[in-house]
Design a protein around this motif. Structure first.
Motif, PDB file in Angstrom:
ATOM      1  N   ALA A   1       0.814  -1.218   0.000  1.00 46.48           N
ATOM      2  CA  ALA A   1       0.000   0.000   0.000  1.00 46.48           C
ATOM      3  C   ALA A   1       0.843   1.262   0.000  1.00 46.48           C
TER       4      ALA A   1
ATOM      5  N   ARG B   1     -14.263   2.043  -7.542  1.00 42.67           N
ATOM      6  CA  ARG B   1     -14.860   0.719  -7.644  1.00 42.67           C
ATOM      7  C   ARG B   1     -15.327   0.212  -6.277  1.00 42.67           C
TER       8      ARG B   1
ATOM      9  N   ASP C   1     -10.948  -2.239   2.898  1.00 38.09           N
ATOM     10  CA  ASP C   1     -12.178  -2.067   3.683  1.00 38.09           C
ATOM     11  C   ASP C   1     -12.582  -3.337   4.422  1.00 38.09           C
TER      12      ASP C   1
ATOM     13  N   LYS D   1     -10.840   0.512  11.240  1.00 37.52           N
ATOM     14  CA  LYS D   1      -9.620   1.265  11.550  1.00 37.52           C
ATOM     15  C   LYS D   1      -9.507   1.563  13.041  1.00 37.52           C
TER      16      LYS D   1
ATOM     17  N   ILE E   1      -1.360  -1.003   7.075  1.00 33.82           N
ATOM     18  CA  ILE E   1      -2.314  -1.863   6.365  1.00 33.82           C
ATOM     19  C   ILE E   1      -2.050  -1.743   4.871  1.00 33.82           C
ATOM     20  N   THR E   2      -1.737  -2.889   4.283  1.00 32.32           N
ATOM     21  CA  THR E   2      -1.512  -2.944   2.857  1.00 32.32           C
ATOM     22  C   THR E   2      -2.643  -3.774   2.274  1.00 32.32           C
ATOM     23  N   THR E   3      -3.183  -3.340   1.135  1.00 37.61           N
ATOM     24  CA  THR E   3      -4.360  -4.049   0.629  1.00 37.61           C
ATOM     25  C   THR E   3      -4.120  -4.629  -0.755  1.00 37.61           C
TER      26      THR E   3
ATOM     27  N   ASN F   1      -6.391  -6.027  -4.262  1.00 38.17           N
ATOM     28  CA  ASN F   1      -7.696  -5.860  -4.885  1.00 38.17           C
ATOM     29  C   ASN F   1      -8.371  -7.184  -5.160  1.00 38.17           C
ATOM     30  N   ASN F   2      -7.567  -8.237  -5.317  1.00 37.90           N
ATOM     31  CA  ASN F   2      -8.141  -9.560  -5.480  1.00 37.90           C
ATOM     32  C   ASN F   2      -7.143 -10.563  -4.921  1.00 37.90           C
TER      33      ASN F   2
ATOM     34  N   ASN G   1     -18.377  -3.502  -5.077  1.00 38.86           N
ATOM     35  CA  ASN G   1     -19.013  -2.699  -4.027  1.00 38.86           C
ATOM     36  C   ASN G   1     -20.527  -2.677  -4.160  1.00 38.86           C
TER      37      ASN G   1
ATOM     38  N   TYR H   1     -22.328  -3.481  -0.482  1.00 39.66           N
ATOM     39  CA  TYR H   1     -22.149  -2.644   0.707  1.00 39.66           C
ATOM     40  C   TYR H   1     -22.201  -1.153   0.409  1.00 39.66           C
ATOM     41  N   ALA H   2     -21.945  -0.750  -0.835  1.00 35.35           N
ATOM     42  CA  ALA H   2     -21.983   0.678  -1.110  1.00 35.35           C
ATOM     43  C   ALA H   2     -23.142   1.072  -2.035  1.00 35.35           C
TER      44      ALA H   2
ATOM     45  N   TYR I   1     -23.435   2.534   5.116  1.00 32.85           N
ATOM     46  CA  TYR I   1     -23.320   3.279   3.861  1.00 32.85           C
ATOM     47  C   TYR I   1     -24.656   3.862   3.427  1.00 32.85           C
TER      48      TYR I   1
END
Lengths: 299, 423, 327
Positions: A238, A252, B92, B96, B112-114, B116-117, B274, B277-278, B301
């Motif tokens: 990140a 997205r 997400d 936090k 925190i490193t994320t 996407n898949n 999303n 949830y969004a 949300y």
């Protein structure tokens, strides 16, 4: 703006040039329409960074929530977003520091040296200018994760290398265009007067091409800040994500106007860098602002 | 031996170094090319196996697997390292505030490193591009992570909360994919179902339709499916009337593909991440394929002024849908293994885990203390979302997505590629 | 034109003779009259060339090695590249290629779509871009500076941010639909994979790169040339078609190539504004990244895309070369 155009026929000699299609209003209308169309999203993006709610389309009152106030999701407090901005600037600065000198040297060399190797080097450079970014980004990703695995880690090093490879051609093209208009006479005069080649370059050539170098700095900087494909292909954890990536994943997932605030912040700084560049430029080119703009337009 | 290019012989050493950008980059790469003398993949017993000498079989409910412990756990008295702790997680997927509490309690930073898949996350851990202390893989990857010596066995003494808070079945005998929890603890549990807007579809109507709601032309333009091949193809298989959610049958996979393309092309269904949830709370969708955790999280949300009662979640009868969990593991290359154990134990603490669940994430940890009735009584989960609460009994009946064999995986991916290409 | 020795043989020649040699006596446009050591200018070009060789050309070789290699499923589908050309296996590549023409040809729709989108977007870019550039260069004397700044300014905010703003504007209950509602278009789902949305998104993203070179070239045209045309009896329209347009032809070509090539590789515009129904070639590539064992197919697709863009690329390079020779 409109008055200038409407009164145009009053000065027939010039009005004629403004009137090739007989209806200047069409030209004017298209231009105004285009400008509105192109600027609308920018304006929206900036305005909604001050939205009180989390919507990006319905106005919920003015607030600095996404700039400073929100405890976790404001630009000021959100470490992830700040680190994304820092990474964006870091890459922009590294790329400028490497690509512009390399490109400038390359442009000078290629302008004066016409051997066959020079032609193939020039060809490769132009190729790197026109190749779609996704091709270069994916190629470098594959290179760094296979042949050079462990040597060039993904993240800042890989991203910087990728950006430099992609941006190298910009200063070359801008500086070279400038060199073509200058010609070798000034240096030759200097050397006739006893200057060594390196003195001639430092004292005569460099000041002459300084505006083009500055234009390259501004352009490369702005372009790196804008870059998404290369940076995303070569990012690691990140902390190596840039703002463009944040915007992409936010769009997205679950976007908040914090993204707008960050983008606005970037807009302001880029504008400052460009404006600074232009100011310097004008001084160097002794008020010939037309040259400044033409150099910018060269791409 | 690879032939050297004739030009190489004529290069002087100085030239060579000059061309090689100081030698640092090109020398090893030249070595790598030379190493390619033998055909890759055929030498050194294949690159497939780590030091785990035997091939670990794919775990299924019928054939649970104990992942072999091939390296030492850390000593229980290892001193706690100073930070930062690197957490490699989905975006997400953690509150936090809970992370901040950990930072405060231990006086360390958490980075925190994320990803996407999952594919991206696994690749980066596998080739060392990211070296996290705690990683959140789905269970289908655990076998290969252990096979490749990429995970550190857990020092169970340092994770007392596993026994204190978590359903006993997770430690004794342990989940089918990791008997004896040698390597993993559960992070969240969830089921697959249909999320919907109750202000647009009544509960009865939706229950009568079931999965078919995602294929209903009435909701054209307001249907969301996950942009994730494993989930969406499996749901399409269920909708087509089969329970074989790990199928290798080409006919079933093809029918699922046709069904997904049908709802995309004819009913403007969207592939999203999303969606539930969004965008469902925002009103963009009426029905959506959903993980139960997403719909619980969706209440945070909702636009201001909209009550949580507009959200609904339907799950099929027991045994008719899938259930799964995500895990927390410590990679073998973790720089702060003791701190990682502390973090895992911290997240399994009743209070922190529950806080993470009910106050933001929406994904439920398998805690003994979390009871469906009390959650609803306390208003933590709205009553209309009661189906989204996962109970231990569900694991006895429901279907489980498992790791697919390479051949089957390739068939699923081909079907997905076709869907994504917009054929 | 006498041949200049290639760099490989440089050092075999005695240094002293090369020093003070008239470096470019054979090049009429070169630094005639200046005295430089033989290695002088090449040393300027070397660092940049080296960089490009190592980090632009070498990656292409590795892409070949991956495309013509295999994957290791036990290793999470990581590629197993074959660096030695004699091991190259064309299975995956052929399979990928066959998906463009064989059986259901699942890659064909995105390919055709890409051509159609790029073509339409380029035409719109050209028509609108030329008009705007013409107005800015020829007509807007007084406000030229302002218009120029406005033309460039969208470039200073992230492209993704602007597309992201469009995403909000085009939402089903967003402002655009609100404006269109009285006209009866208010219920359009702009983001549900509509061709027009993606095409306009592409136009939006790339049109500045069309405007700028055309503006630069129109700005350089001397008014006296146009006056001459007028004096010789040409009408305004004739002057435009006979003088202005031919003079701006190189810039038009440059603009077309500069906007077309990146569009072929674009995937994020569609990701943000379209759906799978508007998938483009770039989306095929980016999808492979998310799939186990996708790297070999991804490399194959990159090679195929490279071949597709090679023609316009080479055309552009030939044109720039010609322009440089004329300069």
């Amino acid at each position: 703006m409109s008055t200038a155009i409407e009164h145009a026929p009053a000065t027939p000699a010039r009005g004629y040039f403004r009137n090739p299609w007989r209806k200047p209003r069409i030209l004017q209308g298209v231009t105004i329409g285009y400008l509105l169309w192109s600027l609308l999203p920018v304006v929206i993006a900036v305005i909604f960074s001050f939205n009180g709610g989390r919507s990006r389309i319905s106005w919920q009152g003015f607030s600095l929530r996404w700039w400073t106030q929100d405890p976790t999701d404001s630009l000021l407090r959100d470490e992830a977003m700040r680190s994304a901005m820092a990474q964006t600037y870091k890459l922009a600065i590294i790329t400028v520091l490497v690509a512009v000198p390399l490109g400038t040297l390359f442009a000078i060399g290629i302008d004066r040296w016409h051997g066959r190797p020079a032609r193939s080097a020039n060809f490769t450079m132009l190729l790197s200018f026109v190749v779609p970014e996704i091709i270069l980004g994916v190629s470098l990703y594959i290179l760094f994760t296979n042949l050079l695995q462990g040597l060039v880690p993904l993240g800042t090093p890989a991203q910087a290398i990728g950006l430099i490879s992609f941006q190298l051609s910009y200063p070359v093209i801008i500086v070279r265009a400038r060199l073509l208009s200058i010609g070798p006479e000034y240096e030759e005069a200097a050397m006739d007067l006893g200057a060594t080649p390196s003195q001639a370059i430092r004292r005569i050539l460099l000041p002459l091409i300084a505006p083009a170098i500055l234009a390259s700095v501004a352009l490369v900087f702005a372009d790196v800040v804008d870059d998404f494909v290369t940076v995303a292909a070569l990012s690691a954890e990140a902390s190596s994500e840039t703002l463009a990536q944040k915007i992409y994943s936010a769009s997205r997932a679950s976007p908040t106007p914090e993204v707008n605030a960050a983008a606005t912040m970037m807009l302001i700084t880029t504008l400052l860098v460009v404006a600074g560049g232009l100011l310097f430029y004008r001084r160097f080119s002794r008020g010939q602002s037309d040259i400044a703009t033409t150099d910018f337009m060269q791409l | 031996m690879i032939g050297r290019h004739p030009m190489e012989n004529r290069w002087s050493r100085r030239q060579f170094l000059g061309r090689a950008a100081g030698g640092a980059v090109a020398m090893p790469s030249l070595a790598a090319i030379l190493a390619a003398c033998s055909k890759p993949g055929e030498n050194a017993g294949g690159s497939g196996s780590g030091s785990a000498s035997t091939e670990i079989p794919i775990a299924t409910l019928e054939n649970p697997v104990e992942l072999p412990v091939t390296m030492d756990t850390i000593a229980a008295d290892t001193p706690i390292e100073s930070g930062p702790l690197v957490l490699y997680n989905w975006a997400d997927y953690i509150h936090k505030k809970v992370v901040a509490e950990f930072e405060e309690e231990y006086g360390v930073d958490v980075e925190i490193t994320t990803y996407n898949n999952m594919e991206e996350g696994i690749q980066k851990v596998a080739n060392g591009q990211v070296t996290p202390d705690v990683f959140v893989p789905t269970v289908g990857y655990l076998r290969r992570l252990v096979q490749k010596d990429l995970l550190m066995p857990l020092q169970q003494e340092l994770i007392p909360n596993m026994l204190a808070s978590v359903w006993p079945s997770y430690s004794d005998p342990g989940p089918y994919y990791d008997l004896g929890w040698n390597y993993s603890v559960p992070y969240t549990i969830y089921t697959w179902g249909v999320a919907y807007r109750r202000d647009r579809v009544s509960d009865e109507d939706l229950a009568a339709q079931g999965w078919e709601a995602l294929w209903n032309p009435e909701y054209a333009g307001a249907i969301s499916l996950y942009d994730s091949y494993g989930d969406t193809i499996a749901v399409a298989i269920l909708r087509n009337g089969s329970l074989d959610v790990n199928t290798g049958d080409p006919a079933l996979i093809d029918a699922a593909k046709v069904a997904i393309l049908e709802t995309i092309n004819d009913h403007e269904a969207r592939l999203t991440i999303n969606g539930v949830y969004a965008k469902l709370p925002a009103g963009d969708f009426t029905v959506a394929e959903a993980w139960s955790g997403d719909i619980v999280g969706a209440q945070w949300y909702l636009p201001r002024g909209t009550g949580t009662d507009v959200l609904g979640y339907w799950r099929p009868e027991p045994g008719q849908t899938m259930i799964g969990n995500d895990t927390l593991v410590v990679p073998a290359e973790a720089q702060r293994p003791r701190l990682a154990h502390e973090f895992i134990n911290f997240m399994l603490d009743e209070q922190h885990g529950t806080d993470n669940f009910v106050n933001w994430n929406g994904y439920q940890p398998p805690f003994v203390s979390i009871q469906p009735d009390s959650l609803i009584d306390q208003g933590v989960v709205p009553e209309n979302l009661s189906d989204a609460v996962v109970t231990e009994e569900m694991f006895a009946d429901d279907l489980t997505p498992i790791e697919l064999s390479p051949e089957v995986e390739a068939m699923w991916l081909d079907a997905w590629t076709e869907i994504k290409a917009g054929a | 034109m006498p041949e200049i020795e290639t760099s490989a043989t440089h050092d075999e020649r005695p240094r002293r003779r090369l020093w003070r040699r008239r470096a470019s006596v054979d090049e009429p446009g070169g630094a005639s009259g200046a005295w430089y050591p033989r290695w002088y200018w090449p040393s300027f070009v070397a660092p940049g060339s080296l960089w490009l060789a190592l980090l632009f050309l070498l990656p292409f070789y590795v892409v070949f090695s991956v495309a013509f290699g295999t994957v290791d499923f036990e290793n999470f589908g990581a590629p197993v590249p074959y660096y030695a050309p004699w091991w190259w296996s064309f299975d995956t590549f052929n399979e990928t290629l066959s998906k463009f023409y064989e059986g259901t040809a699942i890659y064909r729709p995105p390919l055709f779509r890409t051509f159609a989108y790029v073509f339409s977007a380029t035409v719109i870019c050209l028509v609108v871009g030329y008009t705007v550039a013409y107005f800015a260069a020829r007509s807007a004397t007084k406000y030229k500076g302002l218009i120029l700044i406005l033309l460039i300014s969208p470039l200073w905010i992230s492209y993704l941010m602007r597309i992201y703003a469009w995403q909000g504007l085009l939402d089903t209950d967003g402002p655009i639909n609100l404006l269109l509602r009285p006209l009866g278009f208010g219920e359009t789902n702009w983001l549900e994979g509509m061709h027009v949305t993606v095409i306009l998104g592409l136009v939006y993203g790339y049109i500045p790169f069309m405007i700028l070179p055309i503006y630069a070239s129109l700005d350089r045209i001397q008014e006296s040339l146009l006056e001459a045309g007028r004096d010789l009896g040409a009408s305004g329209r004739q002057t435009f078609w006979r003088v202005t347009l031919p003079l701006s032809r190189p810039a038009i070509l440059a603009g077309i190539v500069i906007v077309t090539l990146p569009m072929f590789g674009d995937y994020y515009t569609n990701d943000l504004l379209g759906s799978t129904k508007t998938s483009m070639f770039g989306n095929l590539i980016s999808t492979q990244r998310e799939q186990q064992g996708g790297s070999t197919r991804m490399a194959s697709l990159v090679l195929i895309l490279a071949v597709i863009v090679l023609v316009p690329m080479l055309y552009y390079l030939r044109e720039t070369k010609r322009a440089a020779e004329q300069a």
